[in-house]
Design a protein around this motif. Structure first.
Motif, PDB file in Angstrom:
ATOM      1  N   GLU A   4       0.831  -1.205   0.000  1.00  0.00           N
ATOM      2  CA  GLU A   4       0.000   0.000   0.000  1.00  0.00           C
ATOM      3  C   GLU A   4       0.870   1.262   0.000  1.00  0.00           C
ATOM      4  O   GLU A   4       0.599   2.213  -0.730  1.00  0.00           O
ATOM      5  N   ASN A   5       1.939   1.271   0.794  1.00  0.00           N
ATOM      6  CA  ASN A   5       2.846   2.417   0.806  1.00  0.00           C
ATOM      7  C   ASN A   5       3.565   2.567  -0.521  1.00  0.00           C
ATOM      8  O   ASN A   5       3.808   3.673  -0.978  1.00  0.00           O
ATOM      9  N   ASP A   6       3.951   1.429  -1.120  1.00  0.00           N
ATOM     10  CA  ASP A   6       4.592   1.483  -2.428  1.00  0.00           C
ATOM     11  C   ASP A   6       3.663   2.137  -3.445  1.00  0.00           C
ATOM     12  O   ASP A   6       4.102   2.934  -4.276  1.00  0.00           O
ATOM     13  N   ASP A   7       2.364   1.800  -3.373  1.00  0.00           N
ATOM     14  CA  ASP A   7       1.401   2.387  -4.292  1.00  0.00           C
ATOM     15  C   ASP A   7       1.317   3.905  -4.112  1.00  0.00           C
ATOM     16  O   ASP A   7       1.186   4.638  -5.078  1.00  0.00           O
ATOM     17  N   ILE A   8       1.403   4.373  -2.881  1.00  0.00           N
ATOM     18  CA  ILE A   8       1.359   5.813  -2.607  1.00  0.00           C
ATOM     19  C   ILE A   8       2.573   6.497  -3.230  1.00  0.00           C
ATOM     20  O   ILE A   8       2.443   7.531  -3.878  1.00  0.00           O
ATOM     21  N   PHE A   9       3.749   5.916  -3.034  1.00  0.00           N
ATOM     22  CA  PHE A   9       4.956   6.494  -3.630  1.00  0.00           C
ATOM     23  C   PHE A   9       4.885   6.482  -5.145  1.00  0.00           C
ATOM     24  O   PHE A   9       5.279   7.444  -5.801  1.00  0.00           O
ATOM     25  N   ASP A  10       4.393   5.388  -5.718  1.00  0.00           N
ATOM     26  CA  ASP A  10       4.249   5.303  -7.174  1.00  0.00           C
ATOM     27  C   ASP A  10       3.269   6.363  -7.678  1.00  0.00           C
ATOM     28  O   ASP A  10       3.505   7.008  -8.699  1.00  0.00           O
ATOM     29  N   SER A  71      13.490   0.696 -21.098  1.00  0.00           N
ATOM     30  CA  SER A  71      12.789   1.909 -20.685  1.00  0.00           C
ATOM     31  C   SER A  71      11.909   1.643 -19.458  1.00  0.00           C
ATOM     32  O   SER A  71      11.901   2.431 -18.507  1.00  0.00           O
ATOM     33  N   ASP A  72      11.172   0.545 -19.472  1.00  0.00           N
ATOM     34  CA  ASP A  72      10.339   0.178 -18.323  1.00  0.00           C
ATOM     35  C   ASP A  72      11.185  -0.054 -17.083  1.00  0.00           C
ATOM     36  O   ASP A  72      10.811   0.346 -15.970  1.00  0.00           O
ATOM     37  N   SER A  73      12.329  -0.675 -17.270  1.00  0.00           N
ATOM     38  CA  SER A  73      13.237  -0.935 -16.153  1.00  0.00           C
ATOM     39  C   SER A  73      13.751   0.378 -15.556  1.00  0.00           C
ATOM     40  O   SER A  73      13.770   0.549 -14.335  1.00  0.00           O
ATOM     41  N   TYR A  74      14.163   1.314 -16.413  1.00  0.00           N
ATOM     42  CA  TYR A  74      14.635   2.611 -15.934  1.00  0.00           C
ATOM     43  C   TYR A  74      13.521   3.366 -15.229  1.00  0.00           C
ATOM     44  O   TYR A  74      13.750   4.013 -14.204  1.00  0.00           O
ATOM     45  N   TYR A  75      12.320   3.293 -15.770  1.00  0.00           N
ATOM     46  CA  TYR A  75      11.186   3.976 -15.149  1.00  0.00           C
ATOM     47  C   TYR A  75      10.973   3.462 -13.725  1.00  0.00           C
ATOM     48  O   TYR A  75      10.823   4.243 -12.789  1.00  0.00           O
ATOM     49  N   ARG A  76      11.001   2.140 -13.574  1.00  0.00           N
ATOM     50  CA  ARG A  76      10.817   1.559 -12.237  1.00  0.00           C
ATOM     51  C   ARG A  76      11.975   1.943 -11.312  1.00  0.00           C
ATOM     52  O   ARG A  76      11.771   2.238 -10.139  1.00  0.00           O
ATOM     53  N   GLU A  77      13.177   1.965 -11.866  1.00  0.00           N
ATOM     54  CA  GLU A  77      14.341   2.363 -11.080  1.00  0.00           C
ATOM     55  C   GLU A  77      14.173   3.802 -10.582  1.00  0.00           C
ATOM     56  O   GLU A  77      14.463   4.099  -9.418  1.00  0.00           O
ATOM     57  N   PHE A  78      13.683   4.705 -11.423  1.00  0.00           N
ATOM     58  CA  PHE A  78      13.462   6.090 -11.021  1.00  0.00           C
ATOM     59  C   PHE A  78      12.399   6.179  -9.930  1.00  0.00           C
ATOM     60  O   PHE A  78      12.523   6.981  -8.996  1.00  0.00           O
ATOM     61  N   GLN A  79      11.354   5.346 -10.046  1.00  0.00           N
ATOM     62  CA  GLN A  79      10.333   5.313  -8.999  1.00  0.00           C
ATOM     63  C   GLN A  79      10.950   4.912  -7.657  1.00  0.00           C
ATOM     64  O   GLN A  79      10.628   5.502  -6.624  1.00  0.00           O
ATOM     65  N   ILE A  80      11.813   3.925  -7.688  1.00  0.00           N
ATOM     66  CA  ILE A  80      12.452   3.447  -6.458  1.00  0.00           C
ATOM     67  C   ILE A  80      13.372   4.521  -5.883  1.00  0.00           C
ATOM     68  O   ILE A  80      13.376   4.764  -4.673  1.00  0.00           O
ATOM     69  N   TYR A  81      14.153   5.191  -6.747  1.00  0.00           N
ATOM     70  CA  TYR A  81      14.993   6.296  -6.270  1.00  0.00           C
ATOM     71  C   TYR A  81      14.148   7.376  -5.617  1.00  0.00           C
ATOM     72  O   TYR A  81      14.505   7.926  -4.573  1.00  0.00           O
ATOM     73  N   LYS A  83      11.175   7.054  -4.222  1.00  0.00           N
ATOM     74  CA  LYS A  83      10.652   6.526  -2.952  1.00  0.00           C
ATOM     75  C   LYS A  83      11.701   6.615  -1.853  1.00  0.00           C
ATOM     76  O   LYS A  83      11.439   7.136  -0.772  1.00  0.00           O
ATOM     77  N   TYR A  84      12.894   6.115  -2.117  1.00  0.00           N
ATOM     78  CA  TYR A  84      13.924   6.114  -1.084  1.00  0.00           C
ATOM     79  C   TYR A  84      14.456   7.513  -0.809  1.00  0.00           C
ATOM     80  O   TYR A  84      14.903   7.799   0.303  1.00  0.00           O
ATOM     81  N   GLY A  85      14.374   8.396  -1.784  1.00  0.00           N
ATOM     82  CA  GLY A  85      14.747   9.787  -1.537  1.00  0.00           C
ATOM     83  C   GLY A  85      13.803  10.434  -0.538  1.00  0.00           C
ATOM     84  O   GLY A  85      14.230  11.157   0.367  1.00  0.00           O
ATOM     85  N   ILE A  86      12.512  10.171  -0.704  1.00  0.00           N
ATOM     86  CA  ILE A  86      11.529  10.696   0.246  1.00  0.00           C
ATOM     87  C   ILE A  86      11.760  10.103   1.630  1.00  0.00           C
ATOM     88  O   ILE A  86      11.784  10.823   2.638  1.00  0.00           O
TER      89      ILE A  86
END
Length: 100
Positions: A4-10, A71-81, A83-86
């Motif tokens: 659920e938290n991952d969905d919020i960050f996404d 491209s999809d992999s980079y997009y997900r990587e940016f989402q993770i960055y 999330k962890y930045g926040i």
């Protein structure tokens, strides 16, 4: 973190992206993107010039699928960055406020 938290960050990431908040005008990034574009153009020219016509379209489709997966992999990587930045930012603020 739970899903659920991952969905919020996404969702936050996607909202920022929709608002063009991630426009980066970094010279190195622009240089690398230009190199990617130029190498792709060279590769497609090579395929058109050197690969047998029966195989060209199949090879181009394979490359397109690979590029989309990257491209999809980079997009997900940016989402993770993001999330962890926040999370790191919140932890820093909490440690500053509660360790004074």
């Amino acid at each position: 973190m739970d899903e659920e938290n991952d969905d919020i960050f996404d969702l936050l990431f996607e909202k920022k992206e929709e608002e063009d908040k991630f426009e980066m005008k970094d010279e190195k990034l622009l240089k690398y993107r230009k190199k990617v574009s130029e190498s792709s153009e060279k590769l497609y020219r090579y395929i058109n010039d050197k690969v047998h016509p029966r195989c060209r379209e199949e090879l181009k489709k394979l490359m397109e699928n690979r590029n989309n997966a990257i491209s999809d992999s980079y997009y997900r990587e940016f989402q993770i960055y993001y999330k962890y930045g926040i999370i790191d930012g919140i932890n820093i603020m909490l440690s500053v406020f509660f360790n004074i």
